[in-house]
Enzyme design. Structure first.
Site, mmCIF file in Angstrom:
data_model
loop_
_atom_site.group_PDB
_atom_site.id
_atom_site.type_symbol
_atom_site.label_atom_id
_atom_site.label_comp_id
_atom_site.label_asym_id
_atom_site.label_seq_id
_atom_site.Cartn_x
_atom_site.Cartn_y
_atom_site.Cartn_z
ATOM 1 C CD GLU A 166 -2.806 -1.134 2.467
ATOM 2 O OE1 GLU A 166 -3.720 -1.992 2.522
ATOM 3 O OE2 GLU A 166 -2.627 -0.275 3.355
ATOM 4 C CG HIS A 179 -5.888 -0.220 5.152
ATOM 5 N ND1 HIS A 179 -4.720 -0.933 5.209
ATOM 6 C CD2 HIS A 179 -6.599 -0.585 6.250
ATOM 7 C CE1 HIS A 179 -4.713 -1.682 6.290
ATOM 8 N NE2 HIS A 179 -5.856 -1.484 6.942
#
Length: 405
Positions: free
Chosen positions: A259, A282
């Site tokens: 990420e 997220h």
């Protein structure tokens, strides 16, 4: 003064709580890589992170002043918990504060995917009127398969059942089924019957890669898949193949194996630009309510550990629920390797100092023991040195207003 470093946009109330307790707080918006973190932790007693900063054994070895790490989130797989315990660094997280936020996002995505709202929305934004019931269903009467029946899975189970869904779940641990939820004996058994499969397991290394080609092949034709848990659990390349082929008709993914570190960074995924796929950055627990609660909860645990030695709900050292020592008491907190004879050796040293023991609490967990003793008088430096020099000692802290760790 005790110093704290808070990374990754931790809620301001967490910073304020620590500052009110007399802690000097430094904040930073993004995550730090290993070398950056090692440099930033020099002289830092408390570290606060979220999910992107990794606290490795090398980081812990290079931060001798570090007393505690707070994960302002549910997961703690980004922290080497064993290495932290071995260096006397207590770790805390927020196992409950954002569960409702994750559950609500999962429910919203289940409904949106089942009704194919993503495609209807995209078509209208593109100027096309696509009024059709083809492929759109009610969630009522459909079967939800929950993999991982913990704090999030159980809440989701109750709310999904209230919407008229049949709920089945699979968990490796024994869990009490809530409502009419049915426990499945294996993951395969769950996949055979579920119209919607959603993952809510923890980030332990053994769960890595748990959902791949065999599991996707087992899912029902026309089913939906969600992962709001950990990115490294799932083979996303194979999920893409399943969506392109039409076997899986919808997916929602909130977590990824890799990420971006900071807001605005570029994002790449094989799941981009697929039909009826919801991708979120997220944000399962990222509501204002959840972040406020998490900030207060974890900061409170860090404050209590600094001030009283309390370790309730710590994820890596024995848990002790402690009140503040009474006025005039002197508290000694001793983290040690869990081997026979430590308590007797501690008490011999304390007795040699001539202080009366007012109270004493011991707890052990795995390889680590933790004994906290309140004394009627302070120990001399020589007795503290003797405790520090005991072979099983990991860390000794003297907790009273005039002492230093």
């Amino acid at each position: 003064m005790v110093k704290a470093l808070l990374l990754e946009n931790i809620h301001p109330l967490g910073r304020e709580l620590l500052a009110h307790a007399g802690v000097e707080v430094v904040t930073a918006k993004g995550a730090l890589d290993e070398d950056e973190l090692i440099e930033a932790l020099q002289g830092v007693d408390v570290l606060g992170i979220r999910s992107k900063t990794n606290v490795t054994a090398r980081v812990l070895q290079s931060a001798p002043d570090l007393l505690a790490v707070g994960a302002f989130c549910i997961g703690t797989n980004q922290i080497d918990l064993r290495a932290a315990a071995g260096r006397g660094v207590a770790a805390f997280n927020a196992p409950f504060s954002n569960t409702r936020s994750v559950v609500e996002l999962a429910l919203a995505e289940i409904i949106a995917l089942t009704r194919r709202l993503t495609e209807k929305d995209k078509a209208l934004h593109a100027g096309t009127w696509d009024k059709s019931a083809t492929g759109a269903h009610e969630v009522r009467g459909r079967t939800l398969g929950i993999v991982g029946y913990g704090n999030i899975g159980t809440q989701l189970s109750v709310l999904a059942e209230a919407l008229g869904m049949r709920v089945v779940f699979y968990d490796t641990a024994e869990k009490l089924a809530l409502g009419n939820a049915q426990r499945m004996r294996s993951l395969d058994e769950l996949l055979d019957v579920a119209d919607v499969v959603t993952l809510h397991v923890d980030g332990r290394p053994g769960n890595a890669g748990m959902f791949g080609p065999a599991q996707f092949a087992r899912m029902k034709e026309g089913s939906i898949f969600l992962n709001l848990s950990r990115g490294f659990l799932v083979d996303y390349a194979h999920l893409r193949d399943q969506i392109v082929s039409g076997r899986i008709v919808g997916a929602a993914v909130d977590v990824f194996a890799e990420e971006p570190k900071a807001q605005g960074d570029a994002f790449e995924s094989e799941l981009r630009d697929l039909p009826n796929v919801i991708l979120t950055p997220h944000v399962g627990g990222s509501t204002e309510e959840a972040q406020k609660d998490i900030g207060m909860f974890v900061a409170g645990k860090l404050r209590d550990y600094l001030e009283t030695g309390a370790t309730a709900l710590s994820v890596n050292v024995p848990a002790l629920i402690l009140d503040r020592p009474r006025d005039g008491s002197h508290r000694i907190a001793h983290l040690h390797r869990n081997v026979p004879g430590v308590l007797a050796a501690v008490n011999r040293t304390l007795a040699a100092g001539g202080a009366n023991i007012e109270s004493q609490v011991l707890s052990t967990s795995g390889d680590v023991g933790y004994v906290v003793t309140d004394l009627s008088a302070d120990l001399r430096p020589s007795e503290l040195t003797e405790l520090l020099d005991m072979e099983p000692t990991i860390r000794v802290r003297a907790l009273h207003p005039d002492s230093e760790d």
